[in-house]
Scaffold this motif. Structure first.
Motif, short mmCIF file in Angstrom:
data_model
loop_
_atom_site.label_atom_id
_atom_site.label_comp_id
_atom_site.label_asym_id
_atom_site.label_seq_id
_atom_site.Cartn_x
_atom_site.Cartn_y
_atom_site.Cartn_z
N VAL A 123 0.82 -1.22 0.00
CA VAL A 123 0.00 0.00 0.00
C VAL A 123 0.85 1.27 0.00
N ASP A 124 2.08 1.22 0.53
CA ASP A 124 2.93 2.41 0.57
C ASP A 124 4.07 2.35 -0.45
N ILE A 125 3.87 1.60 -1.52
CA ILE A 125 4.93 1.39 -2.49
C ILE A 125 5.38 2.70 -3.13
N LEU A 126 4.48 3.68 -3.27
CA LEU A 126 4.85 4.95 -3.90
C LEU A 126 5.85 5.72 -3.05
N LYS A 127 5.76 5.58 -1.72
CA LYS A 127 6.62 6.34 -0.82
C LYS A 127 7.89 5.58 -0.43
N GLN A 128 8.01 4.34 -0.85
CA GLN A 128 9.19 3.56 -0.52
C GLN A 128 10.41 4.03 -1.32
N ASP A 129 11.59 3.81 -0.75
CA ASP A 129 12.85 4.21 -1.38
C ASP A 129 13.82 3.03 -1.33
N PRO A 130 13.70 2.07 -2.26
CA PRO A 130 14.50 0.83 -2.20
C PRO A 130 16.00 1.07 -2.21
N ASP A 131 16.48 2.05 -2.98
CA ASP A 131 17.92 2.26 -3.08
C ASP A 131 18.44 3.31 -2.09
N ARG A 132 17.54 3.86 -1.23
CA ARG A 132 17.92 4.78 -0.15
C ARG A 132 18.72 5.99 -0.66
N ASP A 133 18.28 6.54 -1.77
CA ASP A 133 18.96 7.72 -2.31
C ASP A 133 18.19 9.01 -2.02
N GLY A 134 17.10 8.92 -1.22
CA GLY A 134 16.32 10.09 -0.86
C GLY A 134 15.16 10.36 -1.79
N PHE A 135 14.99 9.53 -2.83
CA PHE A 135 13.92 9.72 -3.79
C PHE A 135 12.98 8.52 -3.74
N THR A 136 11.70 8.80 -3.64
CA THR A 136 10.71 7.72 -3.55
C THR A 136 10.50 7.07 -4.91
N ASN A 137 9.77 5.95 -4.91
CA ASN A 137 9.45 5.29 -6.17
C ASN A 137 8.65 6.21 -7.10
N GLU A 138 7.77 7.02 -6.51
CA GLU A 138 7.00 7.96 -7.34
C GLU A 138 7.93 8.99 -7.97
N ASP A 139 8.92 9.47 -7.20
CA ASP A 139 9.90 10.41 -7.77
C ASP A 139 10.65 9.77 -8.93
N GLU A 140 11.07 8.53 -8.73
CA GLU A 140 11.86 7.84 -9.76
C GLU A 140 11.02 7.60 -11.01
N ARG A 189 6.11 29.63 0.88
CA ARG A 189 6.65 28.58 1.74
C ARG A 189 7.19 27.47 0.84
N MET A 190 8.50 27.27 0.93
CA MET A 190 9.19 26.30 0.08
C MET A 190 9.70 25.14 0.95
N PHE A 191 9.34 23.93 0.56
CA PHE A 191 9.79 22.74 1.30
C PHE A 191 10.77 21.98 0.43
N TYR A 192 12.00 21.79 0.95
CA TYR A 192 13.02 21.02 0.23
C TYR A 192 13.23 19.72 0.97
N ALA A 193 12.76 18.62 0.38
CA ALA A 193 12.69 17.34 1.08
C ALA A 193 14.06 16.76 1.40
N LEU A 194 15.07 16.99 0.56
CA LEU A 194 16.38 16.39 0.82
C LEU A 194 17.05 17.00 2.04
N ASP A 195 16.74 18.26 2.35
CA ASP A 195 17.28 18.90 3.56
C ASP A 195 16.25 18.96 4.68
N ASN A 196 15.02 18.56 4.40
CA ASN A 196 13.90 18.70 5.33
C ASN A 196 13.76 20.16 5.78
N ASP A 197 13.94 21.07 4.83
CA ASP A 197 13.88 22.51 5.10
C ASP A 197 12.52 23.04 4.66
#
Length: 338
Positions: free
Chosen positions: A128-145, A275-283
Motif C-alpha cells: 500500500v505504501d509502495i509509492l513512498k518507498q525508497d528501495p535504493d535509499r537515495d532520498g527519492f521515492t518510487n514515485e519520484d523515480e 513557503r518552500m519545502f526542500y525534502a532532501l534537507d527537510n527545510d
C-alpha cells in the motif's frame, strides 16, 4: 489301361497349354493399353534461368554479419507475445476482473505510476505504501523515480535535486494604505500606512506629489511614490461626491496597474512570501521574492526565488555543469504529502 494311367499327365499338359495361352493374351492387351491415351511430352529445356547475383551477395553478407536477433512480437508498448513465459495479472478484492499489468489500457493500481513500471523494476505493487518507498535509499521515492524515469533500485540512477523542491503555500503579509487628507492649497497628502495583521506597524506621512514614503515594516526603504493627486467623482453611500484621489506607484512590487487611493478608503497591498519545502534537507521556510538561499544537499547549490503567484512560483539556479547560463523553472503549488 494306358489312357487311364496317363490321364493325370494329360490333364497337366492341357492346363499348362491354357496358362500359356492366357499369359499371351494378357501381354497383348497390356501392350495396346498405352495407345488408348494421348501423352503430352514436355519439351526438353536446355537453358538455365539467369542467376540473381544480388540475392547471393545479400546472403553472403548476412552470413558474415551473423543472423539478426529475433525479437518477440509486441502487443503494446510494454507487453510482448507470450513465449514460454506467463503474463502477470493482479487480482483485486474489490474488482471482479484481474488487471493485466503489462497492457497499455490497464488502469493504474497505484496512480500516478503505471502498472508496467512496478513489474519491470521488480517492485511489489500490492504494497500500500509502495509509492513512498525508497528501495535504493537515495532520498527519492518510487514515485519520484517514475516521474523522472530513473532506476529505483540503484542510487547511481536518480532524479535531479530540483524535483524535491515544493511550493506548498503562498503566505500573505497584509499592508493597508489610506489617503486621510489632502490640502489642495499646499498640495500635501496625508497618508496612513499599516503593516501586519495586528496593525502594530503603522506610520503616518505628509507628502507632496513626486515624493516617496516607506512601508513601516521596512522604514529604511522608500517603497512608494506619489505620482498624481486629482479630484474625481466617487460613489459613496451618500451619493456621488467629488473626492481627492492619489495615484501611487509601488517601487518594489511593480505592477502595470498603479495604486489608486481614494480619500477615506482602505487600499490593500499585501506582500507575499512562498513557503518552500526542500525534502532532501527537510527545510521548510518562507522565502520572499528575490531571496536567494543555499542548500545543504547538494552542497554548494543555491537557488533564487524570482516570482510568486497563487498557483506557482518561478525559481532560478545555476547547473554546475553549465555555470554561466541560469536555469529557470516553474514549480506548481502542491502538497508533497499527497
Amino acid at each position: 489301361m494306358d489312357l487311364k494311367k496317363n490321364y493325370d499327365k494329360a490333364l497337366l499338359v492341357a492346363g499348362g497349354i491354357l496358362a500359356i495361352a492366357g499369359s499371351g493374351l494378357l501381354m497383348t492387351n497390356a501392350a495396346s493399353f498405352k495407345s488408348q491415351f494421348t501423352v503430352e511430352e514436355k519439351p526438353t529445356k536446355n537453358e538455365l534461368s539467369p542467376l540473381n547475383i544480388g540475392l547471393a551477395d545479400a546472403a553472403v553478407k548476412q552470413l558474415e554479419t551473423g543472423p539478426a536477433a529475433w525479437q518477440r512480437p509486441k502487443l503494446g508498448q510494454h507487453k510482448t507475445v507470450s513465449l514460454f513465459a506467463s503474463t502477470p495479472f493482479l487480482l483485486q478484492k474489490d474488482k471482479p476482473e484481474p488487471v493485466d499489468l503489462l497492457a497499455d489500457s490497464s488502469t493504474p493500481v497505484r496512480a500516478p505510476v503505471e502498472n508496467w513500471w512496478f513489474f519491470t523494476n521488480d517492485l511489489d505493487i500490492t504494497s500500500v505504501d509502495i509509492l513512498k518507498q525508497d528501495p535504493d535509499r537515495d532520498g527519492f521515492t518510487n514515485e519520484d523515480e517514475f516521474r523522472e524515469q530513473t532506476n529505483p533500485n540503484t542510487s547511481v540512477s536518480k532524479p535531479t535535486w530540483i524535483s524535491k523542491l515544493y511550493y506548498t503555500e503562498r503566505v500573505a503579509d497584509p499592508l493597508t494604505l489610506r489617503l486621510t487628507t489632502f490640502d489642495a492649497t499646499g498640495g500635501v497628502c496625508g497618508l496612513r500606512v499599516t503593516g501586519g495583521s495586528d496593525g502594530k506597524n503603522q506610520k503616518g506621512y505628509f507628502k507632496k506629489v513626486g515624493e516617496k514614503f516607506a512601508d513601516p515594516r521596512t522604514p529604511a526603504v522608500e517603497r512608494f511614490k506619489i505620482l498624481e493627486v486629482k479630484q474625481e467623482m466617487v460613489k459613496t453611500k451618500f451619493g456621488d461626491n467629488l473626492t481627492p484621489v492619489a495615484i501611487v506607484e509601488d517601487l518594489i512590487d511593480k505592477d502595470e496597474n498603479k495604486l489608486r487611493l481614494v480619500q477615506g478608503q482602505d487600499t490593500e497591498r499585501p506582500s507575499y512570501s512562498a513557503r518552500m519545502f526542500y525534502a532532501l534537507d527537510n527545510d521548510n521556510g518562507a522565502r520572499k521574492k528575490g531571496e536567494e538561499w543555499a542548500l545543504r544537499n547538494p552542497a554548494g547549490q543555491s537557488i533564487t526565488l524570482k516570482d510568486i503567484l497563487p498557483d506557482h512560483v518561478v525559481v532560478e539556479y545555476y547547473d554546475p555543469k553549465n555555470p554561466t547560463t541560469p536555469v529557470t523553472k516553474k514549480i506548481d503549488l502542491k502538497d508533497p504529502s499527497k
